[in-house]
Design a protein around this motif. Structure first.
Motif, short mmCIF file in Angstrom:
data_model
loop_
_atom_site.label_atom_id
_atom_site.label_comp_id
_atom_site.label_asym_id
_atom_site.label_seq_id
_atom_site.Cartn_x
_atom_site.Cartn_y
_atom_site.Cartn_z
N ASN A 18 0.69 -1.30 -0.07
CA ASN A 18 0.17 -0.04 -0.08
C ASN A 18 0.94 1.28 -0.03
N TYR A 19 2.05 0.99 0.69
CA TYR A 19 3.04 2.41 0.55
C TYR A 19 3.46 2.85 -0.80
N LEU A 20 3.71 1.71 -1.46
CA LEU A 20 4.16 1.69 -2.77
C LEU A 20 2.93 2.40 -3.71
N LYS A 21 1.90 2.37 -3.35
CA LYS A 21 0.82 2.96 -4.38
C LYS A 21 0.50 4.58 -3.87
N ALA A 61 3.59 5.01 15.48
CA ALA A 61 3.01 4.04 16.11
C ALA A 61 1.42 3.86 15.98
N GLU A 62 0.68 5.22 16.08
CA GLU A 62 -0.79 5.15 15.89
C GLU A 62 -0.99 4.78 14.49
N SER A 63 -0.25 5.41 13.51
CA SER A 63 -0.58 5.19 12.12
C SER A 63 -0.46 3.46 12.02
N ILE A 64 0.49 2.88 12.41
CA ILE A 64 0.74 1.48 12.22
C ILE A 64 -0.23 0.85 12.78
N SER A 65 -0.72 1.33 13.96
CA SER A 65 -1.82 0.45 14.94
C SER A 65 -3.07 0.50 14.04
N ASN A 66 -3.53 1.93 13.46
CA ASN A 66 -4.78 2.05 12.88
C ASN A 66 -4.63 1.28 11.65
N SER A 67 -3.71 0.94 11.01
CA SER A 67 -3.68 0.31 9.73
C SER A 67 -3.53 -1.28 9.88
N THR A 68 -3.17 -1.71 11.10
CA THR A 68 -3.08 -3.02 11.38
C THR A 68 -3.93 -3.61 12.62
N THR A 69 -3.91 -4.88 13.09
CA THR A 69 -4.67 -5.28 14.16
C THR A 69 -3.77 -5.31 15.56
N ILE A 70 -2.48 -4.57 15.33
CA ILE A 70 -1.68 -4.67 16.39
C ILE A 70 -1.92 -3.23 17.16
N VAL A 75 2.81 -1.65 19.33
CA VAL A 75 3.60 -1.15 18.38
C VAL A 75 4.52 -0.20 18.76
N LEU A 76 4.18 0.74 19.60
CA LEU A 76 5.15 1.87 20.41
C LEU A 76 6.17 0.93 21.02
N ALA A 77 5.99 0.07 21.67
CA ALA A 77 6.86 -0.70 22.64
C ALA A 77 7.81 -1.49 21.66
N THR A 78 7.61 -1.73 20.49
CA THR A 78 8.38 -2.63 19.43
C THR A 78 9.31 -1.54 18.59
N LEU A 79 8.70 -0.24 18.54
CA LEU A 79 9.72 0.84 17.99
C LEU A 79 10.30 1.28 18.88
N LYS A 80 10.11 1.35 20.08
CA LYS A 80 11.12 1.98 21.04
C LYS A 80 12.10 1.00 21.12
#
Length: 158
Positions: A18-21, A61-70, A75-80
């Motif tokens: 989706n990013y590539l689009k 983290a919010e953007s990733i969370s909104n586009s996935t089920t995580i 997400v924030l803990a993983t990115l940190k």
């Protein structure tokens, strides 16, 4: 556990595709500058980047969370944790390769010496880290489109 790993990989591929689009657009403004160096000094006009609003880790983290089920917290803990691991590895002299994005490569600057015996830690003048985009990311950087933006900036041409 295996299901979660496969599911996470599927979601990552889905996000990447989706990013590539997405349309990639860099905005610029025209500015007038008084150039004092080079073969043709004088008043010149050039394009200046208009940087969009900076994005922080929490927003990503919010953007990733909104586009996935995580969840946002996961997400924030993983990115940190990723941030800490990248820093730790670079400070230990290891390159960190992040796939599509590219690599962070540690490097040093040092004073040259006439004899090898005189080279020691005191001859190192600087330790730094440089980012090298991957081949795919470089290709996407070359595909970016440019758009002129109307803004009020000192030196801006109207």
């Amino acid at each position: 556990m295996a299901f979660f790993c496969h599911f996470f990989i599927f979601q990552t591929i889905y996000i990447y595709n989706n990013y590539l689009k997405l349309k990639k657009m860099i905005n610029y403004v025209k500015v007038k500058r008084d150039i004092h160096v080079g073969q043709n000094p004088g008043e010149r006009y050039l394009a200046r980047l208009v940087r969009n609003t900076d994005v922080d880790l929490e927003q990503i983290a919010e953007s990733i969370s909104n586009s996935t089920t995580i969840s946002y917290a996961d997400v924030l803990a993983t990115l940190k944790a990723l941030e800490v691991e990248i820093s730790r590895n670079i400070l230990n002299g290891s390159a960190v390769k992040l796939g599509y994005l590219g690599a962070f490569i540690p490097q040093i600057n040092a004073k040259s010496q006439l004899d090898a015996d005189k080279v020691d830690a005191s001859t190192i003048t600087r330790f730094s880290c440089r980012f090298y985009p991957s081949v795919k990311f470089k290709h996407n950087l070359k595909q970016v489109k440019y758009g002129e933006k109307d803004m009020e900036i000192k030196g801006l041409i109207e």
